[in-house]
Design an enzyme around this catalytic site. Sequence first.
Site, mmCIF file in Angstrom:
data_model
loop_
_atom_site.group_PDB
_atom_site.id
_atom_site.type_symbol
_atom_site.label_atom_id
_atom_site.label_comp_id
_atom_site.label_asym_id
_atom_site.label_seq_id
_atom_site.Cartn_x
_atom_site.Cartn_y
_atom_site.Cartn_z
ATOM 1 C CG HIS A 133 39.949 37.242 36.206
ATOM 2 N ND1 HIS A 133 38.697 37.490 35.702
ATOM 3 C CD2 HIS A 133 39.941 37.746 37.463
ATOM 4 C CE1 HIS A 133 37.970 38.115 36.612
ATOM 5 N NE2 HIS A 133 38.708 38.294 37.686
ATOM 6 C CG PHE A 377 38.875 47.045 34.785
ATOM 7 C CD1 PHE A 377 38.266 47.634 33.693
ATOM 8 C CD2 PHE A 377 38.870 47.724 35.986
ATOM 9 C CE1 PHE A 377 37.672 48.892 33.789
ATOM 10 C CE2 PHE A 377 38.282 48.974 36.099
ATOM 11 C CZ PHE A 377 37.670 49.560 35.001
ATOM 12 C CB CYS A 378 39.813 40.368 33.254
ATOM 13 S SG CYS A 378 38.792 40.185 31.791
ATOM 14 C CB ALA A 379 41.331 42.650 37.967
#
Length: 464
Positions: A133, A377-379
Amino acid sequence: MSVATTATCATTEAPDRALLPVVGADTRVPLVDGRSVAYANLDYAASAPALEAVAARVVEVLPLYASVHRGAGYLSQVSTALYESSRATVARFVGARPDDVAVITRNTTDALNLLAGCVPDGGRVLVLDVEHHANLLPWVSAFRDTGRTATILPAAPTVAATLVALRDELARRPYALVTLTGASNVTGEALPLTSVVALAQEAGARVAVDGAQLLPHRAFSLAESGVDYVAFSGHKTYAPFGAGALVGRRDWLDAGTPYLAGGGAVRDVRTDRTLWQPAPARHEGGSPNVLGAVALAQACDTLQALPAGALAAHEEALRDRLVTGLATVPGARVLRLWSDSTDPVGVVSFTVGDHDSGLVAAYLSAEHGIGVRDGRFCAHPLLARVGVDGGALRASVGVGSTAETVDRLVAGLLAFVADGPRARYEVVDGCWTVAGDTRPRPAVSGIDAIAATAAAACGPAVED
Ligand code: PLP
């Protein structure tokens, strides 16, 4: 996109010793059954422990600490010199060209947001949908109402096809910048930088690399790669003291919107106009984080002093051992973005059958003393692309990791699949926790709020 079940074969003997000493390597953690074990830290990709050399350096310079760029006092001059020499070390670490600028930031997120404000007016940015992100949102949210735009290109199932998609998109309209990860925080994979740079240069675009997961794992050079900008974080590079960096071409950084308006970023201020400094001061408003910069520089020097290839060899052997071990765990599936990618860094994400990744992570912690990451995972777009809805587990290694740590994870997963958890777990505010967890807290102050903090992190979402 594929979710691969294959494991690569271990080609090198996995190391039984750390490559470099890290602080806390012997720290013991309590288990729910009352025993304690050495903490198995397999979460380097989230935040890596401090190198002993970094901790020693911080202790060494702490008595010399004073204000930076703001004082005539002797120690202020010393601290200013330390800060500026750290900047030079960081630039050297990333192979900066003589006219590049190194801005000291808080972390990679900070650095990429800073760069977003420096893309020339009307500029268009090309980014793949498999980024963290931190390398997606600055080009989307932060660009809103600025006249700059971003294209988010879907990654293809192979590296080769993704490069073709990039080439075609670059031919379709003019781009100011192509920005991509140097290594995925989910799969450890990356596109070959030389190929992306060649495509971008042919189209007249610059290239930025999110180096958060690359620089702690591999040698990198702006000058040799032709990459224009690189961002990275000290806390993932064994220097968890609040500093990161953005290094690259001076012209955009000199002309870009000052990132932090305030003292130090300006040359002269009147109530009706402001004269800004050029970069890097332009973007470093407020008092600089000299200890963070010194720590980061020490980490850079220590990693750079390793024999060529030693870092990559250490991690490759551990990664191979991990992937080979995961292949023995019934139902384990290693996530991959590209079937033809090569040379991933030591970051491996996987699912275990239909088991909730949050439960498995809580179990590994409470019953084996193992720290891994779970979730998305911020993805989030990347996880959707590899067909994972709920979340996955991620194990990541670094200079302090050994074969024993990896083996403990595999053994823990095998025990989970065979016997299930022994303790009772429950979801509290969206987070898996041990029901009635009685594990003692370390005898340091400020620990009481652990549960409340975890719950806050799982709180309700607010739409953009
Ligand atoms: N980019 C990648 C690939 C990452 O893995 C991370 C953090 O996990 C970031 C960017 C953001 O780094 P930071 O949280 O240090 O800003």
